[in-house]
Design an enzyme around this catalytic site. Structure first.
Site, PDB file in Angstrom:
ATOM      1  N   CYS A 158      39.933  31.250  45.980  1.00 24.97           N
ATOM      2  CA  CYS A 158      39.999  30.668  47.328  1.00 24.97           C
ATOM      3  C   CYS A 158      38.587  30.244  47.735  1.00 24.97           C
ATOM      4  O   CYS A 158      38.184  30.401  48.872  1.00 24.97           O
ATOM      5  CB  CYS A 158      40.641  31.621  48.318  1.00 24.97           C
ATOM      6  SG  CYS A 158      39.812  33.174  48.516  1.00 24.97           S
TER       7      CYS A 158
ATOM      8  N   ALA B 121      43.802  40.637  38.618  1.00 22.87           N
ATOM      9  CA  ALA B 121      42.939  40.957  39.772  1.00 22.87           C
ATOM     10  C   ALA B 121      43.884  41.041  40.963  1.00 22.87           C
ATOM     11  O   ALA B 121      44.018  40.107  41.726  1.00 22.87           O
ATOM     12  CB  ALA B 121      41.890  39.870  39.959  1.00 22.87           C
TER      13      ALA B 121
ATOM     14  N   GLU C 180      43.343  46.435  38.825  1.00 21.44           N
ATOM     15  CA  GLU C 180      42.421  46.381  39.963  1.00 21.44           C
ATOM     16  C   GLU C 180      41.355  47.468  39.738  1.00 21.44           C
ATOM     17  O   GLU C 180      41.715  48.613  39.489  1.00 21.44           O
ATOM     18  CB  GLU C 180      43.203  46.614  41.275  1.00 21.44           C
ATOM     19  CG  GLU C 180      42.378  46.830  42.513  1.00 21.44           C
ATOM     20  CD  GLU C 180      41.460  45.660  42.878  1.00 21.44           C
ATOM     21  OE1 GLU C 180      41.906  44.497  42.878  1.00 21.44           O
ATOM     22  OE2 GLU C 180      40.263  45.928  43.146  1.00 21.44           O
TER      23      GLU C 180
HETATM   24  N1  SAM Z   1      45.828  38.331  43.835  1.00 18.52           N
HETATM   25  C1  SAM Z   1      45.590  39.163  44.995  1.00 18.52           C
HETATM   26  C2  SAM Z   1      46.718  38.938  46.001  1.00 18.52           C
HETATM   27  O1  SAM Z   1      47.389  37.918  45.945  1.00 18.52           O
HETATM   28  O2  SAM Z   1      46.918  39.813  46.839  1.00 18.52           O
HETATM   29  C3  SAM Z   1      44.213  38.898  45.598  1.00 18.52           C
HETATM   30  C4  SAM Z   1      43.121  39.088  44.590  1.00 18.52           C
HETATM   31  S1  SAM Z   1      41.509  39.033  45.266  1.00 18.52           S
HETATM   32  C5  SAM Z   1      41.207  37.352  45.381  1.00 18.52           C
HETATM   33  C6  SAM Z   1      40.543  39.508  43.893  1.00 18.52           C
HETATM   34  C7  SAM Z   1      40.681  40.956  43.508  1.00 18.52           C
HETATM   35  O3  SAM Z   1      39.928  41.131  42.291  1.00 18.52           O
HETATM   36  C8  SAM Z   1      40.099  41.945  44.491  1.00 18.52           C
HETATM   37  O4  SAM Z   1      41.044  42.910  44.798  1.00 18.52           O
HETATM   38  C9  SAM Z   1      38.918  42.567  43.743  1.00 18.52           C
HETATM   39  O5  SAM Z   1      38.705  43.915  44.058  1.00 18.52           O
HETATM   40  C10 SAM Z   1      39.375  42.419  42.306  1.00 18.52           C
HETATM   41  N2  SAM Z   1      38.270  42.468  41.302  1.00 18.52           N
HETATM   42  C11 SAM Z   1      36.933  42.466  41.495  1.00 18.52           C
HETATM   43  N3  SAM Z   1      36.289  42.582  40.316  1.00 18.52           N
HETATM   44  C12 SAM Z   1      37.238  42.670  39.354  1.00 18.52           C
HETATM   45  C13 SAM Z   1      37.218  42.858  37.949  1.00 18.52           C
HETATM   46  N4  SAM Z   1      36.058  42.967  37.276  1.00 18.52           N
HETATM   47  N5  SAM Z   1      38.396  42.934  37.295  1.00 18.52           N
HETATM   48  C14 SAM Z   1      39.580  42.813  37.941  1.00 18.52           C
HETATM   49  N6  SAM Z   1      39.657  42.645  39.287  1.00 18.52           N
HETATM   50  C15 SAM Z   1      38.505  42.586  39.978  1.00 18.52           C
END
Ligand code: SAM
Length: 319
Positions: free
Chosen positions: A246, A123, A147
């Site tokens: 978070c 993610a 992503e």
């Molecule tokens: N790890 C990233 C960083 O350090 O920059 C931040 C990740 S953020 C907390 C979570 C991410 O998961 C978002 O970009 C969101 O769009 C993505 N996301 C949402 N649903 C998801 C899915 N079903 N599978 C994978 N990623 C997903």
């Protein structure tokens, strides 16, 4: 401090009440104050594009008054008043430094990816942890970044390119499909799961906390359950993965890990996490009427203060 405790009254009362039961009482004032006072702006030197010494010399030349982070030789911070000096300097625009929360920086250190390994960030956007992971791997090995949101994928790809990452392979897809697509493949997996973002709440940004609701936590929790199973399926035997959010909510943290352990049985073990600072608590083994496995005490919740965002982590090994 009293000002913080009054200001916090503006937050949804159920959120505040829940937090009082999640966080130890001795930390309440610090945690509530972190929602009200400005936090420092931390950043990481991107060692793929510049050495720490050269980056620091450039920052000094640009009169950016930085401080060292005692537990990480490539992490630094500026006071909140100096944020613009940092973000407007050339090193920030050319990818030499990356603004990133200290809790996020510690996550990649806990996962501890090695040069030459096969690693996946399930993610990944906007890419703070993926960039750090690639730097820890010295750009050697394979890094899959997943992503599902196109716009966020472009930001991620851009950040990886600007940061000089050459080992990444980007996949625009739902992370819940990865397990079936690439089973038993990766040495390490970062699952920084999409979450309700409770630790990002700040009194000055009501749009983030005004619409908080237990229903939103439930929605995220359903997705997280699918993602953690998929990540585990993609992990090699002997590999390890980090689950993080978070959010403070046990439904997005301890409950996810507890359900996951029940589902996969003995093949998964929680591994101990050692943190180089003291503002954290061990994961909860119960919340309200819910009981979780005692193993959850190996997970941890970073308690927010003026340096750190709140953050939950569980390190999982596959036997
Ligand atoms: N790890 C990233 C960083 O350090 O920059 C931040 C990740 S953020 C907390 C979570 C991410 O998961 C978002 O970009 C969101 O769009 C993505 N996301 C949402 N649903 C998801 C899915 N079903 N599978 C994978 N990623 C997903």
């Amino acid at each position: 401090m009293n000002q913080a405790l009054t200001a916090i009254d503006q937050f949804p009362s159920e959120f505040v009440e829940r937090l009082r039961t999640i966080v130890p009482e001795s930390w309440h004032e610090t945690v509530f104050a972190s929602f009200v006072y400005p936090r420092v702006t931390s950043f990481r030197v991107n060692t793929l594009s510049i050495s720490v010494d050269r980056a620091l010399a450039e920052l000094e030349g640009a009169q950016v008054p930085f401080h060292r982070v005692p537990w990480c030789d490539h992490a630094f911070y500026v006071e909140s008043n100096d944020r613009a000096r940092l973000t407007h300097c050339e090193l920030a625009s050319n990818g030499g430094v990356y603004v990133q929360g200290l809790s996020s920086i510690v996550a990649s250190l806990v996962l501890d990816p090695q040069a030459g390994e096969e690693v996946m960030d399930l993610a990944a956007a906007p890419g703070g942890k993926a960039l750090h992971t690639a730097a820890l791997m010295k750009n050697e090995g394979w890094l899959s970044v997943v992503e599902p949101i196109r716009k966020r994928m472009f930001v991620l790809a851009d950040n990886l390119k600007r940061g000089g990452v050459t080992i990444s392979h980007t996949y625009l897809m739902d992370g819940r499909r990865a397990g079936q697509k690439v089973p038993d493949r990766f040495d390490r997996i970062m699952l920084d799961a999409p979450c309700s973002g409770e630790s990002r709440f700040h009194i000055d940004q009501p749009s983030a906390w005004k619409y908080w609701s237990p229903r939103k936590i439930k929605e995220q929790s359903r997705k997280q359950q699918g993602l953690i199973l998929s990540a585990f399926q993609s992990l090699k035997r002997g590999g390890r993965m980090l689950y993080s959010t978070c959010s403070f909510a046990p439904e997005e943290n301890e409950m996810i890990i507890d359900g996951f352990l029940n589902e996969v049985g003995d093949t998964a073990q929680l591994l101990p996490i050692e943190l180089p600072f003291d503002n954290w608590q061990t994961g909860l083994c119960s919340f309200g009427e819910q009981q979780f496995s005692n193993e959850l005490s190996l997970s941890c919740r970073i308690l927010p203060n003026e340096h750190h965002d709140g953050f939950f982590m569980a390190l999982i090994g596959k036997g």
